[in-house]
Design a protein around this motif. Sequence first.
Motif, PDB file in Angstrom:
ATOM      1  N   MET A  97      -1.939 -17.810   3.850  1.00 37.83           N
ATOM      2  CA  MET A  97      -1.412 -19.166   3.895  1.00 37.83           C
ATOM      3  C   MET A  97      -0.734 -19.533   2.577  1.00 37.83           C
ATOM      4  O   MET A  97       0.318 -20.170   2.539  1.00 37.83           O
ATOM      5  CB  MET A  97      -2.519 -20.166   4.204  1.00 37.83           C
ATOM      6  CG  MET A  97      -1.989 -21.585   4.431  1.00 37.83           C
ATOM      7  SD  MET A  97      -3.290 -22.789   4.790  1.00 37.83           S
ATOM      8  CE  MET A  97      -3.871 -23.103   3.140  1.00 37.83           C
ATOM      9  N   ILE A  98      -1.339 -19.117   1.456  1.00 37.55           N
ATOM     10  CA  ILE A  98      -0.753 -19.405   0.144  1.00 37.55           C
ATOM     11  C   ILE A  98       0.627 -18.773   0.034  1.00 37.55           C
ATOM     12  O   ILE A  98       1.580 -19.383  -0.457  1.00 37.55           O
ATOM     13  CB  ILE A  98      -1.682 -18.892  -0.983  1.00 37.55           C
ATOM     14  CG1 ILE A  98      -2.979 -19.711  -1.024  1.00 37.55           C
ATOM     15  CG2 ILE A  98      -0.979 -18.929  -2.333  1.00 37.55           C
ATOM     16  CD1 ILE A  98      -4.036 -19.149  -1.953  1.00 37.55           C
ATOM     17  N   VAL A  99       0.753 -17.541   0.537  1.00 34.59           N
ATOM     18  CA  VAL A  99       2.039 -16.842   0.490  1.00 34.59           C
ATOM     19  C   VAL A  99       3.075 -17.571   1.342  1.00 34.59           C
ATOM     20  O   VAL A  99       4.223 -17.804   0.905  1.00 34.59           O
ATOM     21  CB  VAL A  99       1.882 -15.379   0.946  1.00 34.59           C
ATOM     22  CG1 VAL A  99       3.242 -14.728   1.144  1.00 34.59           C
ATOM     23  CG2 VAL A  99       1.055 -14.601  -0.062  1.00 34.59           C
ATOM     24  N   ALA A 106      11.656 -15.182   2.368  1.00 33.23           N
ATOM     25  CA  ALA A 106      11.016 -13.874   2.288  1.00 33.23           C
ATOM     26  C   ALA A 106      10.885 -13.425   0.834  1.00 33.23           C
ATOM     27  O   ALA A 106       9.856 -12.858   0.419  1.00 33.23           O
ATOM     28  CB  ALA A 106      11.811 -12.848   3.101  1.00 33.23           C
ATOM     29  N   THR A 107      11.943 -13.683   0.078  1.00 32.18           N
ATOM     30  CA  THR A 107      11.902 -13.295  -1.346  1.00 32.18           C
ATOM     31  C   THR A 107      10.843 -14.103  -2.085  1.00 32.18           C
ATOM     32  O   THR A 107      10.082 -13.559  -2.902  1.00 32.18           O
ATOM     33  CB  THR A 107      13.276 -13.523  -1.995  1.00 32.18           C
ATOM     34  OG1 THR A 107      14.257 -12.756  -1.301  1.00 32.18           O
ATOM     35  CG2 THR A 107      13.254 -13.127  -3.467  1.00 32.18           C
ATOM     36  N   GLY A 108      10.788 -15.391  -1.783  1.00 32.53           N
ATOM     37  CA  GLY A 108       9.795 -16.242  -2.431  1.00 32.53           C
ATOM     38  C   GLY A 108       8.382 -15.855  -2.065  1.00 32.53           C
ATOM     39  O   GLY A 108       7.480 -15.873  -2.904  1.00 32.53           O
ATOM     40  N   SER A 114       2.954 -11.193  -5.120  1.00 34.87           N
ATOM     41  CA  SER A 114       2.787 -10.363  -6.317  1.00 34.87           C
ATOM     42  C   SER A 114       1.968 -11.065  -7.389  1.00 34.87           C
ATOM     43  O   SER A 114       1.463 -10.423  -8.322  1.00 34.87           O
ATOM     44  CB  SER A 114       4.157  -9.985  -6.891  1.00 34.87           C
ATOM     45  OG  SER A 114       4.809 -11.114  -7.457  1.00 34.87           O
ATOM     46  N   ARG A 115       1.827 -12.416  -7.251  1.00 32.57           N
ATOM     47  CA  ARG A 115       1.088 -13.165  -8.260  1.00 32.57           C
ATOM     48  C   ARG A 115      -0.361 -13.410  -7.873  1.00 32.57           C
ATOM     49  O   ARG A 115      -1.091 -14.089  -8.592  1.00 32.57           O
ATOM     50  CB  ARG A 115       1.787 -14.508  -8.511  1.00 32.57           C
ATOM     51  CG  ARG A 115       3.149 -14.353  -9.206  1.00 32.57           C
ATOM     52  CD  ARG A 115       3.871 -15.679  -9.298  1.00 32.57           C
ATOM     53  NE  ARG A 115       5.151 -15.540  -9.998  1.00 32.57           N
ATOM     54  CZ  ARG A 115       6.109 -16.446 -10.007  1.00 32.57           C
ATOM     55  NH1 ARG A 115       5.925 -17.580  -9.314  1.00 32.57           N
ATOM     56  NH2 ARG A 115       7.226 -16.244 -10.649  1.00 32.57           N
ATOM     57  N   ILE A 116      -0.775 -12.891  -6.736  1.00 32.52           N
ATOM     58  CA  ILE A 116      -2.185 -13.008  -6.348  1.00 32.52           C
ATOM     59  C   ILE A 116      -3.001 -12.003  -7.163  1.00 32.52           C
ATOM     60  O   ILE A 116      -2.740 -10.802  -7.136  1.00 32.52           O
ATOM     61  CB  ILE A 116      -2.368 -12.763  -4.841  1.00 32.52           C
ATOM     62  CG1 ILE A 116      -1.744 -13.919  -4.051  1.00 32.52           C
ATOM     63  CG2 ILE A 116      -3.848 -12.631  -4.489  1.00 32.52           C
ATOM     64  CD1 ILE A 116      -1.855 -13.764  -2.543  1.00 32.52           C
TER      65      ILE A 116
END
Length: 636
Positions: A97-99, A106-108, A114-116
Amino acid sequence: MRRDTNRNDVRSSALWGKRSGSREGRKLGRRGFAAALVAGLVMLAGPLAGVADASGKDHEAYVTPTLLERAEANGDRLFDVIVQSDGTMPSAALAGMIVREGGGTATGQARVRSRIKDEFDTVSAVAVTLSGKQILRLADRRGVYAITPDAPVELSNYSNKQLWPLATGLAKVWPSMANGTAGTMPAIAVVDSGIDSSRNDFGGRVIVEKTMTSLAGNSPGDGRGHGTFVAGIAAGSAPGYAGAAPSAPVVSLDVMDDKGMAMTSDVIAAADWIHANRRAYDIRVANFSLHSSVPNSFMYDPLSKAVERLWFAGVVVVAASGNYGVANAPSGVPFAPGNDPFIITVGALDLGEKLNVKDDGSAPWSAYGYTLDGFLKPEVGAPGRYMIGPVPATSTLALERPEQLRAAGYIELSGTSFAAPLVSGMAAYILARNPTWTPDQVKGALMLTATHMPSADFGSVGVGFVSADKAAAVKDPPNPNLALNAFLVSDPAGSGDLVFDSASWAHVAKEDASWASASWANASWANASWANASWASASWASASWASASWASASWANASWAAASWASASWASASWANTAEAAASWANASWASVSYEDNAAGEGGIGGLVLTPEEEAFLLGLLDDAPAEEPALEILP
């Protein structure tokens, strides 16, 4: 910088946490109190009500007030946060959900993914780096329970108001000792006058207490007080008085009576005990803040042979150089164990009044120069002047020098005895970081990273000022004992240990003055700050060696007796003025006893402490850092 002559006032340190009146603390207010209260409650029924932002808008999820304020003010700034679900989804689903909500395109989404940092099992939560805008957007999504900062955990850290923890790099590495990331700290054996293990300074870390002295007049624990002080400098952990390695276990071997005297045979017996029990107690460092009172060649001295055996068995041996030096001239270092070329011998330096090596110099009473065998000692220097450490209130040392007490149970002393335990604590830290290293590698790392001291007389502090953080970070330290190691052989007695073949060495040294050059051939030495200070060419002097007539049967009448060694007048040397010298030492046989050597007690001047302004400045520097039997003398 100022010298503080009153230690009774205790003030908070900017180096060890925020002051109670900090901006963050004042800003907490009612919202902060509510946040703290909510954080301490267990959710018993329905979801927690959200909080309102500056515009009055209510958010679905709870957001820490300071985080909410900063996210609103800095929408593009990134924040490390922990996002919790309301229990309706596991961590993996929450991460999805965070993603989706945080990424948009899609890029975002790929960027957010990648920041998880972590998805937790014990709590439905995800550690992730989000922008202020993403935090505010997530705070409005059902299923999100709370968003809080992934803030640093405040450890029970170590503190010391003196300058030496900063100057030696130890303050930088204390946090890693506190949280265990430095690795398992080995035990430090302190061969001295005992330790008062009941003190808060050691927190139950004195794992063995063994009385080895054969002399009468020895009180339980530490009747003299010297050993407690030495152990405090090496491994104390009391607030405001932390030692070099505050988390290291300590082994106390009491070889001294309450007057600071010892028998050489008792010190050798202590070395034997360490050798026999090193594996059982993980003893990898041994501190000897003492020395023999009879000059000798390391080839014949039994104490030198005893500490060598420890060294070859994997125990880093650290010894004080002695306090019989004379200002601006070499005294020689003719006493065991500091005269042994294998071990680390430490001289004392004076830090001056600035955190700048240019105003540092050697202490005027710190012994240095050649041994009778031609080896230049000490190898390194460490702070040893105006040191403050623990002392039992009823010890003879405290009672003799009340004017040097700086607080209840803490005294100020000077001497190479207190420079040595700093290096012992460093050695323990280095071994925790590099558990497979040998004593030779520890010595090599300390020497390689030592800072050259241009204001000190050549050789007075060895190659220079040691640095704990730099030494521990060396990848492949060169071996300063490489040339000597060529003469190691299996023990003819069949013990399985290595021993030094002194006869073979003496033969080679007599025939080849360049025998020691192999120790300095490693290209790594060229990177040392002292590489141009000619240490390599001076570390062994054939002229000094050849003139020592111990090569003949009557070495006691050797020419060195009239040379520079003798010029360090026994009557005028600082140790001759100690309280011990005025006590029963005068009636003792030179060949049978020892006494504590305390640099004539440089008290009353006051130790170096930091002003609040200096603390704040140095805190910034730390934040920016990458992270008949011979007699013996105990030295301060």
